[in-house]
Write an enzyme that holds these catalytic residues in place. Sequence first.
Site, PDB file in Angstrom:
ATOM      1  N   ASP A 114       0.871  -1.176   0.000  1.00 12.45           N
ATOM      2  CA  ASP A 114       0.000   0.000   0.000  1.00 12.45           C
ATOM      3  C   ASP A 114       0.911   1.230   0.000  1.00 12.45           C
ATOM      4  OD1 ASP A 114       0.922   0.223   2.603  1.00 12.45           O
ATOM      5  OD2 ASP A 114      -1.058   0.225   3.547  1.00 12.45           O
ATOM      6  N   CYS A 167       3.081  -3.307   4.019  1.00 12.13           N
ATOM      7  CA  CYS A 167       2.199  -2.213   4.412  1.00 12.13           C
ATOM      8  C   CYS A 167       2.828  -1.575   5.652  1.00 12.13           C
ATOM      9  CB  CYS A 167       0.759  -2.684   4.623  1.00 12.13           C
ATOM     10  SG  CYS A 167       0.485  -3.830   6.001  1.00 12.13           S
ATOM     11  N   THR A 210       2.403  -2.204   8.962  1.00 14.21           N
ATOM     12  CA  THR A 210       2.823  -3.210   9.942  1.00 14.21           C
ATOM     13  C   THR A 210       3.117  -4.561   9.302  1.00 14.21           C
ATOM     14  OG1 THR A 210       0.533  -3.859  10.252  1.00 14.21           O
ATOM     15  CG2 THR A 210       1.412  -2.189  11.775  1.00 14.21           C
ATOM     16  N   HIS A 243       9.576 -25.006   7.576  1.00 19.14           N
ATOM     17  CA  HIS A 243       8.511 -25.790   8.219  1.00 19.14           C
ATOM     18  C   HIS A 243       7.122 -25.553   7.612  1.00 19.14           C
ATOM     19  CE1 HIS A 243      10.801 -26.475  12.284  1.00 19.14           C
ATOM     20  NE2 HIS A 243      11.531 -26.772  11.218  1.00 19.14           N
ATOM     21  N   HIS A 272       6.317 -32.079   8.446  1.00 19.86           N
ATOM     22  CA  HIS A 272       5.622 -30.792   8.281  1.00 19.86           C
ATOM     23  C   HIS A 272       4.495 -30.875   7.262  1.00 19.86           C
ATOM     24  CE1 HIS A 272       8.710 -29.148  10.768  1.00 19.86           C
ATOM     25  NE2 HIS A 272       9.642 -29.556   9.924  1.00 19.86           N
TER      26      HIS A 272
END
Length: 154
Positions: free
Chosen positions: A7, A64, A66, A97, A132
Site C-alpha cells: 500500500d 504495508c 505493519t 517448516h 511438516h
Amino acid sequence: MIALASDHVGLELKREIMAHLEALGLPYKDFGTYSAERCNYPEFAFLAASAVARGECEKGIVCCGTGVGISIAANKVKGIRCVCCSEPYSALLSRQHNNTNMLAMGSRVVGKDLALMIVDQWLQGKYEGGRHQIRLDEIQALEETGEIAKHNFL
Ligand code: RB5
C-alpha cells in the site's frame, strides 16, 4: 518471478526490496501500488497473492505499515501461506517448516537493512517436507472444508 505489492505506507520499503532483488538478479513483478496516494492494501495483496496462487509467480513479498493487514488479506487467497515477519529467524523457519509462499513486512516496524536480511533468509530457506507436510495438508483441508477432518495427535 517474485510478485511484489504494497500500500502507500509500504511503498518505499517495497522499492528498497525491488532494488535488492535487482542487485541479486532476481526477476519480480510489481502489482502496485505505484504512487504515495492513499489506498487500500487488500486490493494489492489480492493481485500479488492471486499471481502466486495461479503459479504465475513462484513467491510474493508484500509491504504495508505493519505487514499485518496485507498478510491477512493475502492469506484469504486460496493456496497462500503468507508469513508476517519482523526478524529473520521466523522468515527462515517459515520456509523450512510452513513452506510459506509469501512474506509480509511492515515499513513502520522494520528498517531497510533488517528487512533485506529477512528477505534473504526467506528466499534462501528450503521447505523440509516430511512431518511438516501432515500439518500443511491439515491447513489445506481446513481451507477447503472449514474443518479438521482427522486429528493426528502425535
Ligand atoms: C495504513 O494506514 C495502515 O493501516 C496499513 O499500512 C497497515 O499497517 C495495515 O495493517
